[in-house]
Write a protein that holds these residues in place. Structure first.
Motif, PDB file in Angstrom:
ATOM      1  N   ARG A 165     -26.888 -55.166  -1.719  1.00 48.85           N
ATOM      2  CA  ARG A 165     -26.119 -55.104  -0.458  1.00 48.85           C
ATOM      3  C   ARG A 165     -24.655 -55.073  -0.950  1.00 48.85           C
ATOM      4  O   ARG A 165     -24.307 -55.531  -1.820  1.00 48.85           O
ATOM      5  CB  ARG A 165     -26.234 -56.497   0.219  1.00 48.85           C
ATOM      6  CG  ARG A 165     -27.514 -56.581   1.214  1.00 48.85           C
ATOM      7  CD  ARG A 165     -27.605 -57.900   2.189  1.00 48.85           C
ATOM      8  NE  ARG A 165     -27.303 -59.084   1.438  1.00 48.85           N
ATOM      9  CZ  ARG A 165     -28.257 -59.922   0.917  1.00 48.85           C
ATOM     10  NH1 ARG A 165     -29.576 -59.443   1.257  1.00 48.85           N
ATOM     11  NH2 ARG A 165     -28.213 -60.890   0.352  1.00 48.85           N
ATOM     12  N   GLN A 167     -20.262 -54.650   0.314  1.00 46.26           N
ATOM     13  CA  GLN A 167     -19.402 -54.985   1.499  1.00 46.26           C
ATOM     14  C   GLN A 167     -17.834 -54.797   1.088  1.00 46.26           C
ATOM     15  O   GLN A 167     -17.629 -55.365  -0.021  1.00 46.26           O
ATOM     16  CB  GLN A 167     -19.808 -56.468   2.067  1.00 46.26           C
ATOM     17  CG  GLN A 167     -18.925 -56.476   3.548  1.00 46.26           C
ATOM     18  CD  GLN A 167     -19.247 -57.883   4.215  1.00 46.26           C
ATOM     19  OE1 GLN A 167     -20.227 -58.437   3.787  1.00 46.26           O
ATOM     20  NE2 GLN A 167     -18.939 -57.967   5.390  1.00 46.26           N
ATOM     21  N   GLU A 174     -21.424 -54.166   6.417  1.00 43.16           N
ATOM     22  CA  GLU A 174     -21.948 -53.617   5.109  1.00 43.16           C
ATOM     23  C   GLU A 174     -22.221 -52.341   4.895  1.00 43.16           C
ATOM     24  O   GLU A 174     -22.164 -51.615   5.703  1.00 43.16           O
ATOM     25  CB  GLU A 174     -23.366 -54.363   5.035  1.00 43.16           C
ATOM     26  CG  GLU A 174     -23.387 -55.859   4.854  1.00 43.16           C
ATOM     27  CD  GLU A 174     -24.832 -56.296   4.520  1.00 43.16           C
ATOM     28  OE1 GLU A 174     -25.748 -55.405   4.169  1.00 43.16           O
ATOM     29  OE2 GLU A 174     -25.338 -57.604   4.561  1.00 43.16           O
TER      30      GLU A 174
END
Length: 481
Positions: A165, A167, A174
């Protein structure tokens, strides 16, 4: 001269020793074969799971094209052609921080165990500005066109990526991560397209990445930031730190380790190496370049590129007791074992007579059987260590051989009074060998001192022996073993 019994005995013992050396060589071949099988098992696990991992990034890059028109020819043949230059802009992070935890998993292929790990990493990369992504013309009046900035994170084996993930700081959504990196050299990994509006912004940019990565036996990290701070903890108690940099702080405990690397771009060429497309290389604990665990003469890579390797540091999750390497080391002491045992038997034979000169004699076949029992210890050791702990395997193999040789020596030497000290001496030899196998830095010193003491004891015990008279006494004696 060759009819003299002493020379006949020496010649027979030389043949016996040669046969035993051949046997030791065959046993050493068995150990090396088992080592190769273990390496093949590790490669098999790596091919099925994921290999040793190298982590590079995050970094930003953008592919650009510069075009311009250039005239060629003269007069009527003069024409205008379009010229172009393709190049890539790269922005390295000013600060790179990683909080990592390596969770160990034991995998097996047949009898052979391989250490696999799951790396859970929280990566934060900060760029002071993105001015490095602004293209600069090299030809007056040229046209510049660039693709969208790409955030990439490269790994050695993308099959190990289980979760990722990313960000951008200040944004709620995201980033959409996709496989591949769109980089011509470091192709394995993941990437995300960034808005074109970020190019050249003067404000800092911060990106955080959560990554879960599987690998086997070794993890390497490229210190890509102007300032790189990596913290790692694991429940594995036997790490081997290698690569170009050792951790600035480390704490090794029985239940695991923690380590921290703090590096400046002034101390590493990682940024220049990546910009020049150098390779991601694996290194073993001694710093040699490795390719899938096999040492090679020149640096080897897990990603293609120009010559040389990218600066990196690594942690190898090694097994502290490798039964094959220890068995190989033990086998190298086999010749010394046989020599010392034959010397001991010779001393009993030389000094084992009473005032009436009833001489003790040991037949060369008996020497051969004693040597064969010594050789069988090393074969027992490597076979048992594949199923039991090395210490227990050593104790079982050594005890079996000591009991066998002690029992045989009682009959070979003609009395319990001689057989028991002989068996005790063999036990001391096995104990000394085990100590030498556990030592690394002082093994040579301890072995040399022990050998000197044995030689001194032999010289003291035989200081009054009439070696010329020994041969004549043997010729006159009718006794046979």
């Amino acid at each position: 001269m060759f009819k003299h019994p002493l020379f006949t005995k020496v010649a027979a013992l030389a043949i016996v020793t040669l046969l035993l050396l051949i046997g030791l060589g065959l046993i050493a071949d068995v150990v090396r074969d088992r080592q190769r099988y273990r390496a093949e098992a590790a490669r098999g696990v790596a091919q099925s799971l994921a290999g040793p991992q190298t982590l590079l990034g995050p970094l930003l890059h953008s592919a650009c094209v510069e075009t311009w028109e250039a005239a060629s020819g003269k007069g009527a043949e003069r024409r205008v052609e379009e010229q172009r230059r393709e190049f890539r802009l790269t922005a390295m992070p000013a600060r790179l921080q990683m909080q990592t935890a390596a969770l160990m998993q034991e995998r097996a292929r047949g009898l052979h165990k391989v250490n696999a790990f799951t790396l859970k990493a929280q990566v934060t990369a900060q760029w002071a500005s993105l001015a490095a992504l602004v293209p600069q013309a090299t030809v007056k009046g040229s046209r510049l066109q660039c693709g969208a900035p790409i955030l990439m994170l490269a790994v050695a084996d993308a099959r190990g990526i289980r979760l990722a993930r990313a960000q951008v700081s200040g944004q709620s959504q995201e980033l959409a991560l996709k496989p591949g990196t769109f980089h011509p050299v470091f192709t394995r990994g993941l990437h995300a397209m960034l808005p074109e509006g970020l190019r050249g912004q003067a404000e800092p940019l911060e990106v955080s990445v959560d990554l879960e990565l599987l690998g086997t036996e070794q993890l390497s990290i490229v210190p890509l930031g102007d300032a790189t701070d990596v913290q790692m903890q694991s429940a594995w108690p036997h790490p081997s730190f290698a690569g170009r940099f050792l951790p600035a702080e480390r704490d090794l405990q029985a239940d695991g380790f923690t380590a921290r690397w703090r590096l400046s771009s002034l101390a590493t060429t990682a940024q220049q190496d990546v910009a020049q497309g150098r390779r991601l290389c694996l290194a073993d604990a001694q710093g040699y370049a490795m390719d899938d665990g096999a040492e090679v003469a020149a640096p080897s890579s897990v990603e293609g590129g120009r010559g040389g390797c990218t600066d990196a540091f690594s942690v190898a999750f090694v097994d502290p007791v490798n039964p094959y390497s220890l068995s190989d080391r033990a086998t190298k002491y086999g010749v010394l074992f046989i020599a010392l045992t034959f010397v001991a038997v010779g001393l009993f034979e030389l000094m084992g007579r009473g005032p009436q000169a009833t001489r003790l004699r040991v037949h060369p076949v008996q020497y051969l059987l004693v040597g064969a029992a010594l050789c069988s210890f090393f074969l027992l050791l490597v076979s048992l260590s594949e199923h039991l702990a090395f210490g227990l395997s050593y104790a079982v193999a050594a005890s079996a051989c000591v009991l066998l040789l002690g029992y045989y020596a009682i009959h070979m030497l003609g009395s319990v009074r001689r057989g028991l000290p002989f068996g005790a001496g063999i036990a001391v030899l096995y104990g000394l060998l085990y100590v030498l196998l556990q030592l690394e830095q002082t093994a040579l010193a301890v072995g040399s001192i022990a050998l000197f003491l044995v030689l001194g004891a032999v010289m003291v015990l035989t200081r009054k022996v009439d070696w010329y008279g020994t041969g004549h006494a043997s010729a006159a004696s009718p006794e046979a073993a």
